[in-house]
Design a protein around this motif. Sequence first.
Motif, PDB file in Angstrom:
ATOM      1  N   SER A 132      20.803 -14.834  36.100  1.00 33.74           N
ATOM      2  CA  SER A 132      19.583 -14.667  36.898  1.00 33.74           C
ATOM      3  C   SER A 132      18.351 -14.486  36.013  1.00 33.74           C
ATOM      4  O   SER A 132      17.235 -14.545  36.494  1.00 33.74           O
ATOM      5  N   ARG A 133      18.576 -14.278  34.732  1.00 29.91           N
ATOM      6  CA  ARG A 133      17.419 -14.143  33.853  1.00 29.91           C
ATOM      7  C   ARG A 133      16.888 -15.497  33.365  1.00 29.91           C
ATOM      8  O   ARG A 133      15.879 -15.560  32.678  1.00 29.91           O
ATOM      9  N   LEU A 134      17.586 -16.559  33.709  1.00 32.63           N
ATOM     10  CA  LEU A 134      17.165 -17.885  33.240  1.00 32.63           C
ATOM     11  C   LEU A 134      15.997 -18.412  34.074  1.00 32.63           C
ATOM     12  O   LEU A 134      15.781 -17.985  35.206  1.00 32.63           O
ATOM     13  N   PRO A 135      15.262 -19.346  33.513  1.00 29.21           N
ATOM     14  CA  PRO A 135      14.124 -19.907  34.242  1.00 29.21           C
ATOM     15  C   PRO A 135      14.530 -20.505  35.590  1.00 29.21           C
ATOM     16  O   PRO A 135      13.784 -20.462  36.550  1.00 29.21           O
ATOM     17  N   HIS A 136      15.690 -21.137  35.615  1.00 30.94           N
ATOM     18  CA  HIS A 136      16.159 -21.702  36.874  1.00 30.94           C
ATOM     19  C   HIS A 136      17.447 -20.991  37.245  1.00 30.94           C
ATOM     20  O   HIS A 136      18.345 -20.860  36.425  1.00 30.94           O
ATOM     21  N   TRP A 488      24.457 -23.936  33.533  1.00 35.32           N
ATOM     22  CA  TRP A 488      25.681 -23.145  33.491  1.00 35.32           C
ATOM     23  C   TRP A 488      26.137 -22.851  34.911  1.00 35.32           C
ATOM     24  O   TRP A 488      25.300 -22.587  35.784  1.00 35.32           O
ATOM     25  N   LEU A 510      18.207 -24.225  32.086  1.00 39.41           N
ATOM     26  CA  LEU A 510      17.176 -24.034  31.072  1.00 39.41           C
ATOM     27  C   LEU A 510      16.884 -25.390  30.447  1.00 39.41           C
ATOM     28  O   LEU A 510      17.793 -26.110  30.065  1.00 39.41           O
ATOM     29  N   ARG A 512      15.368 -27.185  27.291  1.00 40.52           N
ATOM     30  CA  ARG A 512      15.139 -26.680  25.937  1.00 40.52           C
ATOM     31  C   ARG A 512      13.794 -27.092  25.388  1.00 40.52           C
ATOM     32  O   ARG A 512      13.381 -26.619  24.353  1.00 40.52           O
ATOM     33  N   THR A 513      13.146 -28.011  26.046  1.00 42.74           N
ATOM     34  CA  THR A 513      11.906 -28.473  25.447  1.00 42.74           C
ATOM     35  C   THR A 513      10.710 -28.108  26.296  1.00 42.74           C
ATOM     36  O   THR A 513       9.902 -27.287  25.924  1.00 42.74           O
ATOM     37  N   ASP A 514      10.644 -28.670  27.461  1.00 42.36           N
ATOM     38  CA  ASP A 514       9.461 -28.476  28.269  1.00 42.36           C
ATOM     39  C   ASP A 514       9.967 -28.265  29.690  1.00 42.36           C
ATOM     40  O   ASP A 514      10.630 -29.124  30.253  1.00 42.36           O
ATOM     41  N   GLN A 515       9.686 -27.107  30.241  1.00 46.95           N
ATOM     42  CA  GLN A 515      10.319 -26.757  31.511  1.00 46.95           C
ATOM     43  C   GLN A 515       9.920 -27.702  32.650  1.00 46.95           C
ATOM     44  O   GLN A 515      10.714 -28.024  33.504  1.00 46.95           O
TER      45      GLN A 515
END
Lengths: 537, 342
Positions: A132-136, A488, A510, A512-515
């Motif tokens: 839940s801490r991930l951007p998505h 994940w 996530l 890795r480069t540009d959200q």
Amino acid sequence: MTSDRQTETEPSAYRATPARRALAFIRNTWRGLTSMRTALILLFLLALAAMPGAMLPQRSLNEPKVREYIAEHGWWGELLDDLGFFAVYGSVWFAAIYLLLMISLVGCLAPRSVEYFRSMRAKPVLTPRNLSRLPHHATGTVAGDADDVFAAARSRLKGWRTTERDEGDGYKSISAEKGYLRETGNLLFHFAMLGLIIAFAVGKMVTYEGQVIVHADGSEFCNSGIYAYDSFNPGLRVDGTELTPFCVRVNDFEPTYTDIGQPIEYRADIEYSSGDDLATNTWRPYQLEVNEPLRTAGDRVYLLGHGFAPVFTVTFPNGEKRTKATQWRPADQTTLLSDGATKFDPPGITDSEQRRDKQLAVTGLFAPTPVFNGKILSSAGPRLTDPAVAVDIMRGDLGIDSGYGQSIFSIDQSQVEKGALERVARENLRVGESITLEDGTEVSFDGVRRWVSLQVSHDPTQVWVLGFAVAMLVGLALSLLVKRRRVWVRVAPAADVEGGGRTVVEVGGLARTDQAGYGDEFDEIAADLLNQDTRSP
Amino acid sequence: MPVDETLSRFSDWSYNTATLIYVLAMVFFAVEQAFGRAGRLRAERTAAPRRELVGAAASGPSDPASLTPTSNASGASATPPLTPAARRSTSRAARFGRMGVSLTVLAALLHLAALVLRGLATSRVPWGNMYEYMMAVCLIAVVTWLVVLRKYPSVRHLSAFVLLPVVVLLFIGGTMLYATAAPVQPALQSYWLIVHVAAAIVSSGMFLVPGVASVLYLMRAAHESNSSRFAKLAGHLPGRQVLDRVSYRTTVLAFPIYTFGVVCGAIWAEAAWGRFWGWDPKETVAFVAWVVYAAYLHARATAGWRGKPAAWINVTGFALIVFNLFFINLVTAGLHSYAGVG
Ligand code: HEM
């Protein structure tokens, strides 16, 4: 990715012997040179150093303009000249910058390539504990057995590089990663650029370019040596002895114009012979146009320009005739008003002293579409419509034998100033008209021929440059448009549901480069995984 | 190849009308900007703590490997709850903004018509001289901005800033560079030229958007470090993160197209001038601009160079593109100048 690595100071127990210090120095220099920050600064320097080439006249493009500039600017011009500002792209400082950039590039690419091959075999990273801490992030409970849900997730992530893990307590997870092509593209781009720079540099060594004027009346030109050219620019390693043999014959040249004299098309009707054809004297036809060079024997032949060669016949007092068509050069590119000098030697005089007193030159202006303003001739357009010349007939010593080469387009003015060459007539002539000089010599204007100026270019490296450029483009597109992203999935049987059959699915993502832009893809995956009730696994 | 005078006249008419409608749209956007401001300011005051958080995330590095919660609130910044009064004034402003967009679309259609009619009038692609080139570049810039608006609706009130340079360029084009419709010279008749110039137009037009966004970024940044600077304008610009993202995403699309354009130019030069690269002034400045944009992409991946330095580099890149268009075509005498003012 190599970001800036700070070189750390060694612990104090470390004894700095001179050898070690030297080694450390080399290592630090290398690290400094290959860091991103250095690359960035070198890129700026390159941009900055290239700029004067656009702002100042350059020798390679316009030598007279350079001389004019230097003359106008005095010591400043000379200083710039000494520092190489009129030949920027061959200057030491420009070369230094791009050499440093290339070293930096190699130093940057080598470790990245190693890293790249290592990562190609590496497994995607472990699933973080707290998704839940991930951007998505998305979570939900779906119908179905944990194993079935897991299998469904696995098949949904087909095409991703995945690794699975049993985390115990009924928890199982998949880590998936995609977009490796980004790094592939990036490396491809940088390597291709390296290749391009090298090919370009080699090209500067082995190319040559030569210009020649050929009359469009069936005249021939053969690429047999430097002497065949009017001007020749060899690369650093070209001595002109090994030119690829081929011949070109120019049969005709016909430009087409709009009503107001704007050119629409230039086309030269040529034949050429190269390779095996030379031995058998076989000629192949070709239509040479401005954007359609002849490509033969690995060389290219271009149509650069065109002009007129007025035909004059001199009838000497003894009855002998001489006819000549020397090319005159266009003084005005839109109206093709041309100037030039057609030079004659008197026939039948063997004594060189005497002959020199009697040489003739027809010099002046040629107008394809003549307009007379009083007696002043000018041209209204480039088309041949009843052409005319305004000529001076000069007699005396042309100075040809003086040992100095002279321009075919003009007479030697110093001979006129010395009084060795004298004007004996001045007249405007149409085709068919003539002048008779006081000694009975007659000069007639018989007509006009066309000439074309051709350029032969030899550059065996340019296909390499093109190949590398295309590879750069492909690499660039991949590298900029592909996103490296991770997802994940963690599943576990729902604890609070009696009888089982429900599974908690948690998805994290996530880029890795540009959200930006990853959200939609992630949402789709999450939606697919969280709405499995409708899709049987 | 005769020139159709009637079509050419219609083209001129469309061009002028489109320019006028852009100006009108600019007024609408300016109204949205001005009236929307009061509401937005109030909204920002109530939502100050929330904004702080987004701001912090924005200034954090977009480190690819980091697992920090960078953009749970990413993209369009989360809209804070509004007071009723604020909502009324922002919604009125939004109406102006939407009308501005409609006007822009209308003007873009007329703009497109002007370009197509030019092409039909001369029976060739309509980018044979500087006037036509400028017209096409501006059209691409507007279209790019409309696409950006679809992806980032929250930046709509910035439209006036994008339309301003467009209108200026169209005005310069229509008055100083105007060239009557005519066929082009033999050297300009080539497929590679068509592709080369088309790529140059598309990328230059696209580059205008990040150029403007980066200027706004710098204004915003200056305002953030000293609130008295650009107080009138920068106070209600969107967050730096949004501006940076608009710049980056557009540049990343435009850059490969630009590169493609340069490569096509080299291929054309090989066929037309006998060498694929000769450091002609126009080629040189194109190269310099390319290097500067490459530096921009590097800067965004280098610690300490993200943010303001990167924005400066992007602005420099666009300045070079404009410089190449005007200075080189009009002032220096290279091989390219003959493609200049008809
Ligand atoms: C010769 C001059 C160079 C030019 C013109 C150049 C150009 C570019 C361009 C256009 C990109 C963006 C496209 C992409 O991501 O592949 C890029 C990315 C990159 N370059 Fe270079 N490069 C140069 C030299 C270097 C050097 C010397 C280094 C290493 C120190 C380097 C490291 C990188 C890295 C790490 C990226 C990826 C940035 C990212 O992830 O966004 N480049 N380069």
